[in-house]
Design an enzyme around this catalytic site. Structure first.
Site, PDB file in Angstrom:
ATOM      1  CG  HIS A  76     -14.896 -32.957  29.763  1.00  0.00           C
ATOM      2  ND1 HIS A  76     -13.763 -32.386  29.235  1.00  0.00           N
ATOM      3  CD2 HIS A  76     -15.694 -31.928  30.164  1.00  0.00           C
ATOM      4  CE1 HIS A  76     -13.877 -31.064  29.302  1.00  0.00           C
ATOM      5  NE2 HIS A  76     -15.042 -30.760  29.861  1.00  0.00           N
TER       6      HIS A  76
ATOM      7  CG  PHE B  73      -5.563 -34.021  21.372  1.00  0.00           C
ATOM      8  CD1 PHE B  73      -6.791 -33.586  21.866  1.00  0.00           C
ATOM      9  CD2 PHE B  73      -4.424 -33.364  21.788  1.00  0.00           C
ATOM     10  CE1 PHE B  73      -6.883 -32.519  22.745  1.00  0.00           C
ATOM     11  CE2 PHE B  73      -4.496 -32.285  22.672  1.00  0.00           C
ATOM     12  CZ  PHE B  73      -5.731 -31.869  23.144  1.00  0.00           C
TER      13      PHE B  73
HETATM   14  P1  CMP Z   1     -10.869 -33.983  28.382  1.00  0.00           P
HETATM   15  O1  CMP Z   1     -10.828 -33.698  29.846  1.00  0.00           O
HETATM   16  O2  CMP Z   1     -12.166 -34.376  27.802  1.00  0.00           O
HETATM   17  O3  CMP Z   1     -10.309 -32.721  27.565  1.00  0.00           O
HETATM   18  C1  CMP Z   1      -9.748 -32.837  26.277  1.00  0.00           C
HETATM   19  C2  CMP Z   1      -9.518 -34.259  25.880  1.00  0.00           C
HETATM   20  O4  CMP Z   1      -8.630 -34.487  24.802  1.00  0.00           O
HETATM   21  C3  CMP Z   1      -8.876 -35.002  27.041  1.00  0.00           C
HETATM   22  O5  CMP Z   1      -9.824 -35.166  28.077  1.00  0.00           O
HETATM   23  C4  CMP Z   1      -8.403 -36.278  26.356  1.00  0.00           C
HETATM   24  O6  CMP Z   1      -9.364 -37.305  26.360  1.00  0.00           O
HETATM   25  C5  CMP Z   1      -8.215 -35.851  24.910  1.00  0.00           C
HETATM   26  N1  CMP Z   1      -6.825 -35.998  24.494  1.00  0.00           N
HETATM   27  C6  CMP Z   1      -6.394 -36.875  23.579  1.00  0.00           C
HETATM   28  N2  CMP Z   1      -5.082 -36.762  23.415  1.00  0.00           N
HETATM   29  C7  CMP Z   1      -4.652 -35.797  24.239  1.00  0.00           C
HETATM   30  C8  CMP Z   1      -3.379 -35.215  24.513  1.00  0.00           C
HETATM   31  N3  CMP Z   1      -2.270 -35.614  23.890  1.00  0.00           N
HETATM   32  N4  CMP Z   1      -3.331 -34.235  25.449  1.00  0.00           N
HETATM   33  C9  CMP Z   1      -4.460 -33.807  26.077  1.00  0.00           C
HETATM   34  N5  CMP Z   1      -5.692 -34.330  25.847  1.00  0.00           N
HETATM   35  C10 CMP Z   1      -5.780 -35.302  24.933  1.00  0.00           C
END
Ligand code: CMP
Length: 139
Positions: free
Chosen positions: A117, A59
């Site tokens: 986040h 991702f």
């Molecule tokens: P965030 O807390 O910003 O940290 C990493 C980000 O990757 C997460 O939130 C999600 O928005 C994004 N993301 C997209 N796909 C996935 C996935 N399959 N697993 C984990 N995070 C993902």
């Protein structure tokens, strides 16, 4: 002892939809104090550097494209045991799995466009806070 600051971002989906005020009010009502905040539109290079820990994951490219697509709002929040308290307040990464009353349950669209986040450790809270705010993020 757990630290009392964490780095939060109101992501482009929620910021662009005008949800920043509601999300901040929700967090303040739970006892989080805003220590630093700004609006910024990250470049691809900045978003890639911020999420470098996820480089190589399936991702990553989509995440970097999304986070650099429009303005977002990074913030340093203060509360006792801030990293854990904030992660509880925002809920699971996927809003479909987030608990009732959490920020992601209330305001997120999907796992990718998930409104906010949050740092996952005290060490990353310091690194991520410094990324956006320099030494002003540190206690
Ligand atoms: P965030 O807390 O910003 O940290 C990493 C980000 O990757 C997460 O939130 C999600 O928005 C994004 N993301 C997209 N796909 C996935 C996935 N399959 N697993 C984990 N995070 C993902």
């Amino acid at each position: 002892m757990a630290g009392n600051r964490t780095l939060a971002i109101i992501k482009p989906d929620a910021f662009g939809a005008g949800k920043a005020g509601k999300i901040i009010a929700h967090l303040e009502a739970q006892g989080f104090k805003l220590v630093c905040a700004k609006v910024t539109h990250m470049t691809v290079a900045e978003a890639g550097a911020f999420y470098a820990v996820h480089k190589g994951r399936p991702f990553y490219d989509e995440l970097v494209a999304f986070m650099s697509s429009a303005p977002c709002m990074p913030m340093v929040l203060e509360k006792s045991d801030a990293v854990a308290a904030y992660r509880t307040a925002i809920g699971a990464t996927d809003p479909a799995e987030a608990a009732e009353g959490t920020v992601r349950k209330l305001y997120a669209e999907s796992k990718g466009r998930n409104a906010v986040h949050g740092s996952d450790s005290d060490e990353n809270a310091r690194i991520e806070g410094t990324f956006f705010f320099g030494s002003a993020a540190l206690v």
